[in-house]
Design a protein around this motif. Sequence first.
Motif, PDB file in Angstrom:
ATOM      1  N   THR A 257       0.828  -1.210   0.000  1.00  0.00           N
ATOM      2  CA  THR A 257       0.000   0.000   0.000  1.00  0.00           C
ATOM      3  C   THR A 257       0.860   1.258   0.000  1.00  0.00           C
ATOM      4  OG1 THR A 257      -1.725  -1.183   1.216  1.00  0.00           O
ATOM      5  CG2 THR A 257      -1.829   1.222   1.220  1.00  0.00           C
ATOM      6  N   ALA A 258       1.946   1.222   0.786  1.00  0.00           N
ATOM      7  CA  ALA A 258       2.850   2.375   0.821  1.00  0.00           C
ATOM      8  C   ALA A 258       3.516   2.594  -0.531  1.00  0.00           C
ATOM      9  CB  ALA A 258       3.900   2.183   1.910  1.00  0.00           C
ATOM     10  N   ARG A 259       3.913   1.496  -1.197  1.00  0.00           N
ATOM     11  CA  ARG A 259       4.530   1.644  -2.523  1.00  0.00           C
ATOM     12  C   ARG A 259       3.533   2.242  -3.523  1.00  0.00           C
ATOM     13  NH1 ARG A 259       7.007  -3.338  -1.222  1.00  0.00           N
ATOM     14  NH2 ARG A 259       5.324  -4.479  -2.266  1.00  0.00           N
ATOM     15  N   SER A 260       2.270   1.782  -3.463  1.00  0.00           N
ATOM     16  CA  SER A 260       1.253   2.335  -4.362  1.00  0.00           C
ATOM     17  C   SER A 260       1.030   3.819  -4.087  1.00  0.00           C
ATOM     18  CB  SER A 260      -0.058   1.562  -4.188  1.00  0.00           C
ATOM     19  OG  SER A 260      -1.076   2.118  -4.994  1.00  0.00           O
ATOM     20  N   ALA A 261       0.999   4.181  -2.799  1.00  0.00           N
ATOM     21  CA  ALA A 261       0.824   5.592  -2.468  1.00  0.00           C
ATOM     22  C   ALA A 261       2.010   6.421  -2.930  1.00  0.00           C
ATOM     23  CB  ALA A 261       0.621   5.748  -0.958  1.00  0.00           C
ATOM     24  N   MET A 262       3.214   5.890  -2.795  1.00  0.00           N
ATOM     25  CA  MET A 262       4.408   6.621  -3.245  1.00  0.00           C
ATOM     26  C   MET A 262       4.409   6.777  -4.766  1.00  0.00           C
ATOM     27  SD  MET A 262       7.331   4.986  -0.765  1.00  0.00           S
ATOM     28  CE  MET A 262       8.637   5.804  -1.677  1.00  0.00           C
ATOM     29  N   LYS A 263       3.917   5.772  -5.464  1.00  0.00           N
ATOM     30  CA  LYS A 263       3.842   5.878  -6.923  1.00  0.00           C
ATOM     31  C   LYS A 263       2.905   7.014  -7.333  1.00  0.00           C
ATOM     32  CE  LYS A 263       2.586   3.194 -11.025  1.00  0.00           C
ATOM     33  NZ  LYS A 263       2.081   1.882 -11.515  1.00  0.00           N
ATOM     34  N   MET A 265       2.107   9.516  -5.429  1.00  0.00           N
ATOM     35  CA  MET A 265       2.723  10.753  -4.967  1.00  0.00           C
ATOM     36  C   MET A 265       3.738  11.265  -5.982  1.00  0.00           C
ATOM     37  SD  MET A 265       2.884  13.070  -2.677  1.00  0.00           S
ATOM     38  CE  MET A 265       1.961  12.292  -1.358  1.00  0.00           C
ATOM     39  N   ARG A 266       4.506  10.366  -6.601  1.00  0.00           N
ATOM     40  CA  ARG A 266       5.474  10.798  -7.614  1.00  0.00           C
ATOM     41  C   ARG A 266       4.772  11.410  -8.816  1.00  0.00           C
ATOM     42  NH1 ARG A 266       8.382   6.135  -5.865  1.00  0.00           N
ATOM     43  NH2 ARG A 266       7.291   4.832  -7.379  1.00  0.00           N
ATOM     44  N   VAL A 267       3.620  10.853  -9.183  1.00  0.00           N
ATOM     45  CA  VAL A 267       2.852  11.437 -10.288  1.00  0.00           C
ATOM     46  C   VAL A 267       2.393  12.847  -9.930  1.00  0.00           C
ATOM     47  CG1 VAL A 267       0.751  11.229 -11.662  1.00  0.00           C
ATOM     48  CG2 VAL A 267       2.103   9.197 -11.141  1.00  0.00           C
ATOM     49  N   ILE A 268       1.893  13.023  -8.701  1.00  0.00           N
ATOM     50  CA  ILE A 268       1.439  14.344  -8.269  1.00  0.00           C
ATOM     51  C   ILE A 268       2.592  15.330  -8.229  1.00  0.00           C
ATOM     52  CG2 ILE A 268       0.428  15.623  -6.340  1.00  0.00           C
ATOM     53  CD1 ILE A 268      -1.173  13.121  -5.672  1.00  0.00           C
ATOM     54  N   LEU A 269       3.749  14.893  -7.720  1.00  0.00           N
ATOM     55  CA  LEU A 269       4.912  15.784  -7.680  1.00  0.00           C
ATOM     56  C   LEU A 269       5.356  16.164  -9.088  1.00  0.00           C
ATOM     57  CD1 LEU A 269       7.037  14.132  -4.835  1.00  0.00           C
ATOM     58  CD2 LEU A 269       5.659  16.201  -4.709  1.00  0.00           C
ATOM     59  N   GLY A 270       5.284  15.210 -10.024  1.00  0.00           N
ATOM     60  CA  GLY A 270       5.646  15.543 -11.401  1.00  0.00           C
ATOM     61  C   GLY A 270       4.711  16.567 -12.016  1.00  0.00           C
TER      62      GLY A 270
END
Length: 416
Positions: A257-263, A265-270
């Motif tokens: 779940t944390a990995r999915s959230a980080m993925k 999050m990276r899209v949002i940061l981009g």
Amino acid sequence: MTVESLQAAAHPWRRRLGILPLRVAPGRANLAIWAFAIVCALAQLAVSASLGVTLYRIPLAAALILSLVQAGAIVLALFAPVWATVFALIAGNALSGLAVPGPDRPWPIAASTIVAYTLVWIGVSLRARWWLPVAGWAFSVLSAVMVAVDAPTRPDDGLVIADLIVFAAVTLGGVLVGVAIRNWSLLRAQLRAERAATAAELARREAVQDKARIARELHDVVAHGMSAIQVRAASARYRMPDLPDEAAAEFDEVAATARSAMKEMRVILGLLRDEEGEVDHAPQPGLADLPVLISRANDLAPVSETGSWRLAPAEQSNPLLGLTAYRVVQEGLSNVARHAPGAATEIDWTETPTERGIRIRNAAPTRAAAPRSDGGGHGLRGMRERVEAMGGTVAAAATGDGGYVLQVRIPREEQA
């Protein structure tokens, strides 16, 4: 595309006839210009006709017709500059040719004709390029000289030359005034456009800076914390060899779940750090990702589904609909896990000819909820904003049995 270009495209025959839009200036200035032109035209008609009959001995019918054409040219200059030039030259030359010369009156150009030419050249200069009024002015001066030269009888040459000089100077002044006003107006319009473009660019830069600041805060506060959770959860079974298999699987689920959230999050940061919004990003979750989301929630409490959505081709290709539905279910299940742990949850998918609905209802919690951390309460607000952006509504309320219900309605797209 400007309003004038749209009007010209809608009425091509007007462009072929040299007819421009009636709006000369913005706002009340346009009305004032038209009122001034009409008053001048009426005054010109009265003065020119009376002087032509009484002073220059022009036949009454000819004086009235030519004076009417001359007055009409003053108004025509505001929306048909080419025709105004033609009519002004015809009327002016005809009045000069029919006028009887004499030592007690200006000849070959009457004072009323000089005023009419001046007003016409000012109006033509405001609505057309500089070469049209200049060409009309030159032709009018040349015609006046030819009338004076070819006249069988004429007054003293000095009076004729003086009249021609006054005529040429005054009407040339009208041309220069009109051209100067036109150029000044164009420069002001260009300056306003450049100021608007500069203000828009500054606003865009400020928005980019704000997005970059938000991206830094998200990265420093959220991404680092999620990374630490993922690392600790993934390494739990190796750091604690005696960990039960059930607990190890739970930690693995937390890490996934944390990995999915980080993925995400990276899209949002981009997206936040991209100034132009044109770079490629990872795909956003949609309806196809809901089974995985529901299966993870089912590990904590029973989750059931009823109903379904039958999507049209246009709706299947709309990523916003799938993303909105995913976020709604994600937020609803997250709220159940936080505030009603262990409660059975039912997700009901409904649709009518006009709208689609998502109803998430949970029963009363089976155990005490964890204390609420600071900074919560933004999930429902964000969900409401996302759904309202699509024209939908969000309603949430507690039920009589201690549970909670979340109802989302999204209007359907009109099919062609």
